[in-house]
Design a protein around this motif. Sequence first.
Motif, PDB file in Angstrom:
ATOM      1  N   ILE A 238      11.450  12.936  52.316  1.00  0.00           N
ATOM      2  CA  ILE A 238      11.244  14.363  51.716  1.00  0.00           C
ATOM      3  C   ILE A 238      11.832  15.168  52.379  1.00  0.00           C
ATOM      4  O   ILE A 238      11.653  15.395  53.643  1.00  0.00           O
ATOM      5  CB  ILE A 238       9.657  14.484  51.331  1.00  0.00           C
ATOM      6  CG1 ILE A 238       9.130  13.607  50.479  1.00  0.00           C
ATOM      7  CG2 ILE A 238       9.500  16.213  51.219  1.00  0.00           C
ATOM      8  CD1 ILE A 238       7.577  13.717  50.541  1.00  0.00           C
TER       9      ILE A 238
ATOM     10  N   ASP B 199      18.998   8.773  44.861  1.00  0.00           N
ATOM     11  CA  ASP B 199      18.750   9.568  43.898  1.00  0.00           C
ATOM     12  C   ASP B 199      17.803  10.803  44.566  1.00  0.00           C
ATOM     13  O   ASP B 199      17.488  10.596  45.789  1.00  0.00           O
ATOM     14  CB  ASP B 199      17.826   8.943  42.966  1.00  0.00           C
ATOM     15  CG  ASP B 199      18.458   7.955  41.944  1.00  0.00           C
ATOM     16  OD1 ASP B 199      19.815   8.150  41.801  1.00  0.00           O
ATOM     17  OD2 ASP B 199      17.746   7.162  41.133  1.00  0.00           O
TER      18      ASP B 199
ATOM     19  N   HIS C  71      15.209  13.857  43.612  1.00  0.00           N
ATOM     20  CA  HIS C  71      14.055  14.562  42.760  1.00  0.00           C
ATOM     21  C   HIS C  71      13.964  15.930  43.348  1.00  0.00           C
ATOM     22  O   HIS C  71      13.538  15.985  44.629  1.00  0.00           O
ATOM     23  CB  HIS C  71      12.846  13.748  42.682  1.00  0.00           C
ATOM     24  CG  HIS C  71      13.071  12.701  41.352  1.00  0.00           C
ATOM     25  ND1 HIS C  71      13.587  11.631  41.605  1.00  0.00           N
ATOM     26  CD2 HIS C  71      12.700  12.818  39.953  1.00  0.00           C
ATOM     27  CE1 HIS C  71      13.609  10.983  40.620  1.00  0.00           C
ATOM     28  NE2 HIS C  71      13.258  11.506  39.621  1.00  0.00           N
ATOM     29  N   ILE C  72      13.886  16.840  42.486  1.00  0.00           N
ATOM     30  CA  ILE C  72      13.766  18.302  42.906  1.00  0.00           C
ATOM     31  C   ILE C  72      12.485  19.016  42.448  1.00  0.00           C
ATOM     32  O   ILE C  72      12.241  19.088  41.264  1.00  0.00           O
ATOM     33  CB  ILE C  72      15.098  19.052  42.439  1.00  0.00           C
ATOM     34  CG1 ILE C  72      16.225  18.422  42.862  1.00  0.00           C
ATOM     35  CG2 ILE C  72      14.731  20.563  42.706  1.00  0.00           C
ATOM     36  CD1 ILE C  72      17.420  18.356  41.594  1.00  0.00           C
TER      37      ILE C  72
ATOM     38  N   GLY D  50      13.085  15.028  46.909  1.00  0.00           N
ATOM     39  CA  GLY D  50      12.592  13.960  47.277  1.00  0.00           C
ATOM     40  C   GLY D  50      13.837  13.119  47.171  1.00  0.00           C
ATOM     41  O   GLY D  50      14.442  12.864  46.152  1.00  0.00           O
TER      42      GLY D  50
ATOM     43  N   ILE E 262      15.322   9.168  47.008  1.00  0.00           N
ATOM     44  CA  ILE E 262      14.963   7.969  46.359  1.00  0.00           C
ATOM     45  C   ILE E 262      15.843   6.928  46.722  1.00  0.00           C
ATOM     46  O   ILE E 262      17.092   7.215  46.410  1.00  0.00           O
ATOM     47  CB  ILE E 262      14.497   8.261  45.194  1.00  0.00           C
ATOM     48  CG1 ILE E 262      13.333   9.247  45.111  1.00  0.00           C
ATOM     49  CG2 ILE E 262      13.951   6.722  44.334  1.00  0.00           C
ATOM     50  CD1 ILE E 262      13.166   9.866  43.705  1.00  0.00           C
TER      51      ILE E 262
ATOM     52  N   ILE F  78       8.815   8.765  54.188  1.00  0.00           N
ATOM     53  CA  ILE F  78       7.345   8.161  53.792  1.00  0.00           C
ATOM     54  C   ILE F  78       7.353   6.855  54.069  1.00  0.00           C
ATOM     55  O   ILE F  78       6.021   6.420  54.526  1.00  0.00           O
ATOM     56  CB  ILE F  78       7.678   8.411  52.083  1.00  0.00           C
ATOM     57  CG1 ILE F  78       7.852   9.649  51.719  1.00  0.00           C
ATOM     58  CG2 ILE F  78       6.414   7.644  51.582  1.00  0.00           C
ATOM     59  CD1 ILE F  78       7.950   9.715  50.418  1.00  0.00           C
TER      60      ILE F  78
END
Lengths: 334, 334, 334, 334
Positions: A2, A27, A29-30, A40, A42, A65
């Motif tokens: 993150i 990938d 993620h926003i 994030g 991925i 993570i």
Amino acid sequence: MIAVLKSTATEQQIENIIEWIRSVGLDVHISRGHYQTVLGLIGDTRKIDEDLLSGLDIVETVTRISEPFKQASRKFHPEDSVIEVADTSVGGDVFAFMAGPCSVESEEQIISIARDVKALGATMLRGGAFKPRTSPYDFQGLKAEGLELLLLAKKETGLPIVSEIMNANHLPMFEDVDVIQVGARNMQNFELLKELGRTKKTILLKRGLANTIKELLMSAEYIMAGGNENIILCERGIRTFETYTRNTLDISAVSVIRELSHLPVIVDPSHATGVAKYVKSMALAAAAAGAHGVMIEVHNDPARALCDGPQALTPAQFGDVAKGVHAVLDAIRE
Amino acid sequence: MIAVLKSTATEQQIENIIEWIRSVGLDVHISRGHYQTVLGLIGDTRKIDEDLLSGLDIVETVTRISEPFKQASRKFHPEDSVIEVADTSVGGDVFAFMAGPCSVESEEQIISIARDVKALGATMLRGGAFKPRTSPYDFQGLKAEGLELLLLAKKETGLPIVSEIMNANHLPMFEDVDVIQVGARNMQNFELLKELGRTKKTILLKRGLANTIKELLMSAEYIMAGGNENIILCERGIRTFETYTRNTLDISAVSVIRELSHLPVIVDPSHATGVAKYVKSMALAAAAAGAHGVMIEVHNDPARALCDGPQALTPAQFGDVAKGVHAVLDAIRE
Amino acid sequence: MIAVLKSTATEQQIENIIEWIRSVGLDVHISRGHYQTVLGLIGDTRKIDEDLLSGLDIVETVTRISEPFKQASRKFHPEDSVIEVADTSVGGDVFAFMAGPCSVESEEQIISIARDVKALGATMLRGGAFKPRTSPYDFQGLKAEGLELLLLAKKETGLPIVSEIMNANHLPMFEDVDVIQVGARNMQNFELLKELGRTKKTILLKRGLANTIKELLMSAEYIMAGGNENIILCERGIRTFETYTRNTLDISAVSVIRELSHLPVIVDPSHATGVAKYVKSMALAAAAAGAHGVMIEVHNDPARALCDGPQALTPAQFGDVAKGVHAVLDAIRE
Amino acid sequence: MIAVLKSTATEQQIENIIEWIRSVGLDVHISRGHYQTVLGLIGDTRKIDEDLLSGLDIVETVTRISEPFKQASRKFHPEDSVIEVADTSVGGDVFAFMAGPCSVESEEQIISIARDVKALGATMLRGGAFKPRTSPYDFQGLKAEGLELLLLAKKETGLPIVSEIMNANHLPMFEDVDVIQVGARNMQNFELLKELGRTKKTILLKRGLANTIKELLMSAEYIMAGGNENIILCERGIRTFETYTRNTLDISAVSVIRELSHLPVIVDPSHATGVAKYVKSMALAAAAAGAHGVMIEVHNDPARALCDGPQALTPAQFGDVAKGVHAVLDAIRE
């Protein structure tokens, strides 16, 4: 992984960093907050250098993570590992008693101690041939001769032997040593770890004086990354400001390691406390906490031991500890 | 050396221990208190194993009066040591500026940085070729190729070079390296220290993450005991519970080392804080505290550095630090 | 007390210091070494200010032989102290189970938990009414109302109650509280300790986050110096660099305290680890190490607890811990 | 605030937690990874109890983005705070020299020292009347009489005075004291902090022996939350394993605090090192690092000081330090 972006990041900067992350095959993620945007990452985030990412001007913090260790992680190997050592083993339900002197001093000494501790319940004989000493003027061990004396004691008693290595160039001398110990001061001697990773020897890896559990597992990972999965971890006390004990036994490290890793973990109450009279209660505590074994310093004449005398037990005292540990093990397994 | 006996010691036991101490060639002075007897051991007390003595049943505590380090001690060498490095030096009134990237990444990178930092006041170029990394999956340095690139940069700029060694077997590759660095994680890799003691190379010895100043000096003693007196010490932060900085710079270590030892001591504010924006104030503090130099991470593109990016300065920032340090040095030398 | 004089001390200076020590009523024994003179001070050395002595120009070091604590010392009270608490007790062979929530939240909550833990083996009910929180914006406890709810729960179940005090002015509210807890952050709030020393209340004194065992015993001495001998000590974890656990449980503190002091010592595995899943193994380790009890956080709805939720056990989990502890106690007492 | 959910969380559980977060008035942004879902909580996250959230079964970790301190934060008060003290001030460009004895011992002593340090550059007089001592048998200060003597010295010299409070009930005695010091051992005596927050007195808040910078700022926040913004922070050394110095001066705390907070921060090199001969170099380092002042122990007869003698300077030595500090300040401000 993150990445929290700074509130000052512009739209253009955010788009640039997202593009860059995608360009390495991940990938994104926003999540846009009132003040900050969080990304994030991925996929296989090992493709990203965390230092590089957190060094970018617009990045406030980076949090990983997944654990950074992989082969040592219980996530990748849910069952306890049981490490075979000669005709005994360490891990799972087998509790190991490694006992013996800090230093091998003479044939008579090591054979006498080996016989005594075997009769009293030891499953392995430990003894130092190469000794890491803070001062160059202190006794440094009998070296090659010490290893030969250990092998003699093994022949006499059948006990597998454990001894510390300090230099990868010495590996040929350790051919018949059952368990090779890496001491606390060498826990992050990565060159040594890599060399040991190329062997199939069983390695007893001790936690460094100020190393975290994560770092201990990363050092195990160094050995495993080379292909050697025969590793026993050892909690032996960390350095704190407390002075009544030489170090502070981090007993909860046993529970944490058992949760995070499948590797067996033993406790060395002798080095952790540095005081003979505290060894028994700490060995019992280790058993109660779920350790897979203990390593205990035993000398036939503790007051005359060439190193670390004050923490050594007599064989009789070791027998008393072993009896107590068995009682605790029976109690917690009922 | 002072041994305090337990109040339970009998006359016969006291006579026995005194006789034993005299038998190894030491004098004994006896002080009898109401409750306890204290023995002062006089002469070359290195003949006595402190652990053995304190392990005796009748001994309560043992205190060593003289420092355990000898060649590193200022008592044995009252003047500051000045270590020659190519045509510059470290120690005494000479303040060293070692600057360069955490890792050598390419010819272009290292030569560009070398030129920049030289122009801005650096007296040596630092750069990592062999990198100790906590994770086996992180970038481990360009190794032999990295050393060659450093030598190229040296040829281009004339700056002496500093680079870390992790394995004594690599020594032949370091033949033309001016200063060989022993990293924090290897401070107590005694086998490596012994090998370096057999050379005449200048060694930059960094303090371990949880090592005391005494242990740092004992590690210097390991090198000196082998005959090599060319040692520069380095304070680079110790591990504490504070988390805003990567480590905690122990600035008073500079004062303590200058009092106890004649060896020069420098400070690495980059690794101590792990945060670029704190490097300047810590470099100024080091100069004000009496350090003989600083080692500063500089990268032409900190955000893209392959390791430790967030703590690297740009060349321009390094120039600003060097200017500030000179101002402080002028101020304290007036 | 032993004073080692510097090698530069002149005969006249040595005579002066001896005369001065004798002038305060102490005897002096003198041991002259080749390099240094050592003075042994005999008698009631509390007449000497150690700081004053070690501050003298000619004094190199001062070592105090006797422990600085007196009433808390086992030397002055060889038998274990057993502290009566309502109709139960702590110390000697009695093992205490203090259980309950971090914070009292409501009548329903505290009575429900009290009933549950009593049925499962608790010997005392703990619950916070005044909560020390790092942030002024966090929940600070129900205060007086919380104490009243605890007393209700005591009435319902007969369990003696334990609750933390933060301010000596609150003492009147604690009249019916059986055990008054002094939290880690107040271990060296000497004004509070003095006030508690003037009462006859039983005090549960927790070790500070970075305090040594000696300092814990000195804080107990503050209370005892006022005339109150009803003290239970508590090891609750110290601050280290490890991050997988909130603190590091110093399990050897149990053995050290049992040797140095006659006061009972319990362990708080909930605060020491900060992680519910490690509480059981640490409670078992505490029992095996010889602790006189454990203090365990129990909540009927851990996920919704108003503070420290992640470390609380459910009543059923507490029952499992109690059962395990009894098995260990039986094993070590056989 | 960011909550990382466990990979085992079901869709239903994720929906439930999102609903719950929204029910307390926050927005939620959701980022779904291959293995894990991450929630970003947006709005006034103080409405959420972080412990409660991280205690939920399906939550793996919770990270708070914004600092937990508000009024102490530079984000809320970008300019340096300058604290007025009588006719001088602390903070901004004003460098404070607080000098004086550990303990007020007599009228003659305190007035003599006050005159001396004023002539040599002190801007405030410090002196202890209430002394926190580890042992109940050590000198505890002259108390009320000590404060009166300080006021006499203030009258004589015009120097504002600084003295430590240990008990909020003593506040009436401190009416004419210019700066009230909260000592390291009371940094988390929240009841005392709250009482001081209700006054308008200037508070000198010292960092605890094992407290983080964040905790220091949270303790300042306790005072500010009550309405008192007159706070000076003080770094005075933290506890580590190093023994050559009493504590370890965390010099980088100065840089960190200056970045995070608008409050002035001074350094106490006397308590940080515990050794007079290291005080000057550490004071110079503090000035170079950007501290807003130093607090230095000065005694007219250090060898005879009733407490902490070995770390006290003579007035002449203090004068030398003040001169050196001014030179450094001039150098860094050029």
